[in-house]
Each structure stands twice: as structure tokens, then as C-alpha cells.
Design a protein around this motif. Structure first.
Motif, PDB file in Angstrom:
ATOM      1  N   ASN A  28      -1.866  -9.998  15.935  1.00 29.98           N
ATOM      2  CA  ASN A  28      -0.689  -9.360  15.342  1.00 29.98           C
ATOM      3  C   ASN A  28       0.064 -10.334  14.443  1.00 29.98           C
ATOM      4  OD1 ASN A  28      -0.803  -6.746  16.669  1.00 29.98           O
ATOM      5  ND2 ASN A  28      -0.393  -7.882  18.537  1.00 29.98           N
ATOM      6  N   TYR A  29       0.504  -9.804  13.303  1.00 32.96           N
ATOM      7  CA  TYR A  29       1.263 -10.583  12.332  1.00 32.96           C
ATOM      8  C   TYR A  29       2.414  -9.741  11.810  1.00 32.96           C
ATOM      9  CZ  TYR A  29      -2.760 -13.704  12.165  1.00 32.96           C
ATOM     10  OH  TYR A  29      -3.760 -14.571  12.497  1.00 32.96           O
ATOM     11  N   ILE A  30       3.336 -10.415  11.133  1.00 30.61           N
ATOM     12  CA  ILE A  30       4.399  -9.740  10.389  1.00 30.61           C
ATOM     13  C   ILE A  30       4.189 -10.091   8.919  1.00 30.61           C
ATOM     14  CG2 ILE A  30       6.873  -9.548   9.967  1.00 30.61           C
ATOM     15  CD1 ILE A  30       7.293 -10.363  12.919  1.00 30.61           C
ATOM     16  N   LEU A  31       4.059  -9.070   8.078  1.00 33.33           N
ATOM     17  CA  LEU A  31       3.904  -9.276   6.642  1.00 33.33           C
ATOM     18  C   LEU A  31       5.215  -8.911   5.961  1.00 33.33           C
ATOM     19  CD1 LEU A  31       0.411  -7.656   5.942  1.00 33.33           C
ATOM     20  CD2 LEU A  31       0.938  -9.966   6.683  1.00 33.33           C
ATOM     21  N   TRP A  32       5.622  -9.748   5.013  1.00 36.55           N
ATOM     22  CA  TRP A  32       6.820  -9.483   4.228  1.00 36.55           C
ATOM     23  C   TRP A  32       6.352  -8.965   2.875  1.00 36.55           C
ATOM     24  CZ3 TRP A  32      10.467 -13.815   2.078  1.00 36.55           C
ATOM     25  CH2 TRP A  32      11.570 -13.230   1.476  1.00 36.55           C
ATOM     26  N   PHE A  33       6.638  -7.701   2.591  1.00 33.27           N
ATOM     27  CA  PHE A  33       6.181  -7.041   1.374  1.00 33.27           C
ATOM     28  C   PHE A  33       7.287  -6.963   0.335  1.00 33.27           C
ATOM     29  CE2 PHE A  33       3.445  -5.117   4.617  1.00 33.27           C
ATOM     30  CZ  PHE A  33       2.203  -5.168   4.011  1.00 33.27           C
ATOM     31  N   LYS A  34       6.872  -7.087  -0.933  1.00 36.92           N
ATOM     32  CA  LYS A  34       7.750  -6.829  -2.072  1.00 36.92           C
ATOM     33  C   LYS A  34       7.006  -5.891  -3.000  1.00 36.92           C
ATOM     34  CE  LYS A  34      10.212 -11.195  -1.962  1.00 36.92           C
ATOM     35  NZ  LYS A  34      10.782 -12.269  -2.747  1.00 36.92           N
ATOM     36  N   GLY A  35       7.728  -4.995  -3.622  1.00 36.47           N
ATOM     37  CA  GLY A  35       7.094  -4.083  -4.567  1.00 36.47           C
ATOM     38  C   GLY A  35       7.670  -2.688  -4.501  1.00 36.47           C
ATOM     39  N   ASP A  36       7.070  -1.791  -5.285  1.00 33.53           N
ATOM     40  CA  ASP A  36       7.578  -0.423  -5.409  1.00 33.53           C
ATOM     41  C   ASP A  36       6.851   0.585  -4.524  1.00 33.53           C
ATOM     42  OD1 ASP A  36       9.488  -1.152  -7.242  1.00 33.53           O
ATOM     43  OD2 ASP A  36       8.138  -0.872  -8.941  1.00 33.53           O
ATOM     44  N   TYR A  37       5.957   0.124  -3.685  1.00 31.39           N
ATOM     45  CA  TYR A  37       5.258   1.035  -2.783  1.00 31.39           C
ATOM     46  C   TYR A  37       5.627   0.666  -1.353  1.00 31.39           C
ATOM     47  CZ  TYR A  37       1.604   3.625  -0.411  1.00 31.39           C
ATOM     48  OH  TYR A  37       0.935   4.483   0.404  1.00 31.39           O
ATOM     49  N   TYR A  38       6.028   1.656  -0.588  1.00 32.07           N
ATOM     50  CA  TYR A  38       6.436   1.426   0.798  1.00 32.07           C
ATOM     51  C   TYR A  38       5.279   1.804   1.715  1.00 32.07           C
ATOM     52  CZ  TYR A  38       9.320   1.397   4.965  1.00 32.07           C
ATOM     53  OH  TYR A  38       9.833   1.111   6.187  1.00 32.07           O
ATOM     54  N   VAL A  39       4.712   0.814   2.404  1.00 30.30           N
ATOM     55  CA  VAL A  39       3.585   1.087   3.306  1.00 30.30           C
ATOM     56  C   VAL A  39       4.079   1.846   4.533  1.00 30.30           C
ATOM     57  CG1 VAL A  39       2.186  -0.869   2.559  1.00 30.30           C
ATOM     58  CG2 VAL A  39       3.757  -1.159   4.448  1.00 30.30           C
ATOM     59  N   ARG A  40       3.230   2.681   5.061  1.00 28.51           N
ATOM     60  CA  ARG A  40       3.559   3.514   6.213  1.00 28.51           C
ATOM     61  C   ARG A  40       2.681   3.126   7.405  1.00 28.51           C
ATOM     62  NH1 ARG A  40       7.685   5.457   3.869  1.00 28.51           N
ATOM     63  NH2 ARG A  40       7.512   6.951   2.232  1.00 28.51           N
ATOM     64  N   PRO A  41       3.195   3.336   8.615  1.00 29.96           N
ATOM     65  CA  PRO A  41       2.360   3.087   9.799  1.00 29.96           C
ATOM     66  C   PRO A  41       1.057   3.893   9.728  1.00 29.96           C
ATOM     67  CG  PRO A  41       4.633   3.376  10.459  1.00 29.96           C
ATOM     68  CD  PRO A  41       4.565   3.717   8.990  1.00 29.96           C
ATOM     69  N   ILE A  52      -4.456  -6.373  -3.800  1.00 27.34           N
ATOM     70  CA  ILE A  52      -4.110  -5.751  -2.524  1.00 27.34           C
ATOM     71  C   ILE A  52      -4.400  -4.256  -2.607  1.00 27.34           C
ATOM     72  CG2 ILE A  52      -2.230  -5.233  -0.929  1.00 27.34           C
ATOM     73  CD1 ILE A  52      -0.899  -7.825  -1.869  1.00 27.34           C
ATOM     74  N   LEU A  53      -5.210  -3.783  -1.671  1.00 30.41           N
ATOM     75  CA  LEU A  53      -5.521  -2.363  -1.585  1.00 30.41           C
ATOM     76  C   LEU A  53      -4.866  -1.801  -0.329  1.00 30.41           C
ATOM     77  CD1 LEU A  53      -9.343  -2.340  -2.418  1.00 30.41           C
ATOM     78  CD2 LEU A  53      -7.421  -2.091  -3.982  1.00 30.41           C
ATOM     79  N   ILE A  54      -4.265  -0.630  -0.459  1.00 29.26           N
ATOM     80  CA  ILE A  54      -3.692   0.058   0.682  1.00 29.26           C
ATOM     81  C   ILE A  54      -4.405   1.396   0.786  1.00 29.26           C
ATOM     82  CG2 ILE A  54      -1.603   1.034   1.696  1.00 29.26           C
ATOM     83  CD1 ILE A  54      -0.057  -1.136   0.140  1.00 29.26           C
ATOM     84  N   ASP A  55      -5.097   1.569   1.904  1.00 27.21           N
ATOM     85  CA  ASP A  55      -5.963   2.745   2.092  1.00 27.21           C
ATOM     86  C   ASP A  55      -6.906   2.906   0.895  1.00 27.21           C
ATOM     87  OD1 ASP A  55      -5.028   3.275   4.598  1.00 27.21           O
ATOM     88  OD2 ASP A  55      -3.780   4.972   4.021  1.00 27.21           O
ATOM     89  N   ASP A  56      -7.540   1.801   0.508  1.00 23.47           N
ATOM     90  CA  ASP A  56      -8.538   1.741  -0.565  1.00 23.47           C
ATOM     91  C   ASP A  56      -7.992   2.061  -1.954  1.00 23.47           C
ATOM     92  OD1 ASP A  56     -10.634   0.988   1.176  1.00 23.47           O
ATOM     93  OD2 ASP A  56     -10.915   3.080   1.762  1.00 23.47           O
ATOM     94  N   ARG A  57      -6.678   2.004  -2.138  1.00 20.71           N
ATOM     95  CA  ARG A  57      -6.081   2.220  -3.452  1.00 20.71           C
ATOM     96  C   ARG A  57      -5.203   1.040  -3.800  1.00 20.71           C
ATOM     97  NH1 ARG A  57      -3.468   7.864  -4.305  1.00 20.71           N
ATOM     98  NH2 ARG A  57      -3.685   7.137  -6.419  1.00 20.71           N
ATOM     99  N   ARG A  58      -5.287   0.612  -5.039  1.00 15.99           N
ATOM    100  CA  ARG A  58      -4.450  -0.488  -5.506  1.00 15.99           C
ATOM    101  C   ARG A  58      -3.023   0.020  -5.652  1.00 15.99           C
ATOM    102  NH1 ARG A  58      -5.207  -4.155 -10.694  1.00 15.99           N
ATOM    103  NH2 ARG A  58      -4.163  -5.970  -9.856  1.00 15.99           N
ATOM    104  N   ARG A  59      -2.071  -0.746  -5.102  1.00 15.36           N
ATOM    105  CA  ARG A  59      -0.665  -0.340  -5.131  1.00 15.36           C
ATOM    106  C   ARG A  59       0.192  -1.457  -5.714  1.00 15.36           C
ATOM    107  NH1 ARG A  59      -0.272   5.106  -4.087  1.00 15.36           N
ATOM    108  NH2 ARG A  59      -1.583   5.647  -2.332  1.00 15.36           N
ATOM    109  N   PRO A  60       1.371  -1.092  -6.305  1.00 14.67           N
ATOM    110  CA  PRO A  60       2.261  -2.116  -6.879  1.00 14.67           C
ATOM    111  C   PRO A  60       3.071  -2.825  -5.789  1.00 14.67           C
ATOM    112  CG  PRO A  60       3.207   0.045  -7.211  1.00 14.67           C
ATOM    113  CD  PRO A  60       1.861   0.255  -6.563  1.00 14.67           C
ATOM    114  N   VAL A  61       2.393  -3.664  -5.022  1.00 12.75           N
ATOM    115  CA  VAL A  61       3.030  -4.372  -3.923  1.00 12.75           C
ATOM    116  C   VAL A  61       2.372  -5.734  -3.792  1.00 12.75           C
ATOM    117  CG1 VAL A  61       1.479  -3.453  -2.141  1.00 12.75           C
ATOM    118  CG2 VAL A  61       3.785  -4.117  -1.519  1.00 12.75           C
ATOM    119  N   TRP A  62       3.137  -6.716  -3.328  1.00 15.06           N
ATOM    120  CA  TRP A  62       2.540  -8.015  -3.039  1.00 15.06           C
ATOM    121  C   TRP A  62       3.127  -8.551  -1.748  1.00 15.06           C
ATOM    122  CZ3 TRP A  62       5.501 -12.639  -3.584  1.00 15.06           C
ATOM    123  CH2 TRP A  62       6.699 -12.492  -4.237  1.00 15.06           C
ATOM    124  N   ILE A  63       2.401  -9.456  -1.140  1.00 10.90           N
ATOM    125  CA  ILE A  63       2.801 -10.026   0.136  1.00 10.90           C
ATOM    126  C   ILE A  63       3.475 -11.360  -0.132  1.00 10.90           C
ATOM    127  CG2 ILE A  63       2.005 -10.872   2.366  1.00 10.90           C
ATOM    128  CD1 ILE A  63      -0.338  -8.844   2.067  1.00 10.90           C
TER     129      ILE A  63
END
Length: 130
Positions: A28-41, A52-63
Motif C-alpha cells: 500500500n502507498y499514498i500517491l499525491w496527484f496533480k492534474g485535471d482528472y480526478y481518479v476514482r476508487p 500515466i494511464l488510468i484504466d488504459d487511457r492517458r489522462r491529464p494527471v501526474w504524480i
């Protein structure tokens, strides 16, 4: 590297958010995200050569930062950030009086008036001239 989002905390003061994640190895880790896409549980974050891919899609977010998970640290993030969406109460509008740096509410708790494309600055032509 692949992480599954378990829980999230929004920080309206910074316009960023934190995600409690779990790896396929059970770490388990804690990731600090910045960007215009809000990840969901439930979403899966992957680091690839494409970014960075979220659910196999590139999103405007970085760690911005990765830290090891501790329940005390996570509770601190939850208690420190006063976003009403972090309370998981989606039945009422946002009552937050302090400024929020999110362009759009990640929880949909604020009403936004869309900007019209029919403004005098854009439509300066007189119809009679056509």
C-alpha cells in the motif's frame, strides 16, 4: 508499475488529491496527484513509456510524490482536508466558504454556470450585414 485506487482525498486548498493505492503484490502507498482528472476508487493507474494511464487511457494527471501508506498519515490527510466530498455526503451542495482551486468539483457538489459562446465579444458582426 500498476496501482489500484482504493480511496481518495481531495485537497481544495491546493487543487490536488491523494490516493490510497494497492499494488498487485499487496503493498500500500499514498500517491499525491496533480492534474485535471480526478481518479476514482477502483480505477487502475499504470506507469508506461507513454506516460500515466488510468484504466488504459492517458489522462491529464501526474504524480507529484509517492509515500508509503500508514493509517495515521492517511487519517491526517482525511482530517486536514475540509472538502465536503471527502465526507462522502453527496446529498447536498458544497457549503465550503474557503476558496477551492479545482476548476470543476471532483464530486459534482458545486453548480457551475457554463460560459456562453454567444457573447457580444465573440459575435461582433451585425446580422444585417450578411
Amino acid at each position: 508499475m500498476e496501482w489500484k485506487i482504493v480511496e481518495t482525498v481531495a485537497s481544495p486548498e491546493t487543487g490536488t488529491f491523494f490516493g490510497k493505492v494497492e499494488t498487485s503484490y499487496g503493498l500500500n502507498y499514498i500517491l499525491w496527484f496533480k492534474g485535471d482528472y480526478y481518479v476514482r476508487p477502483g480505477e487502475v493507474v499504470m506507469m508506461t513509456e507513454k506516460g500515466i494511464l488510468i484504466d488504459d487511457r492517458r489522462r491529464p494527471v501526474w504524480i507529484a510524490h509517492v509515500m508509503t501508506y500508514s493509517s495515521v498519515r492517511w487519517l491526517g490527510f482525511r482530517m486536514k482536508n475540509e472538502c465536503p466530498g471527502n465526507r462522502r455526503d453527496m446529498s447536498q451542495q458544497c457549503d465550503r466558504e474557503l476558496p477551492c482551486r479545482f476548476k470543476l468539483c471532483p464530486f459534482g457538489l458545486k453548480q457551475y454556470i457554463p460560459k456562453s459562446y454567444c457573447t457580444s465579444e465573440i459575435n461582433i458582426h451585425d446580422i444585417s450585414s450578411f
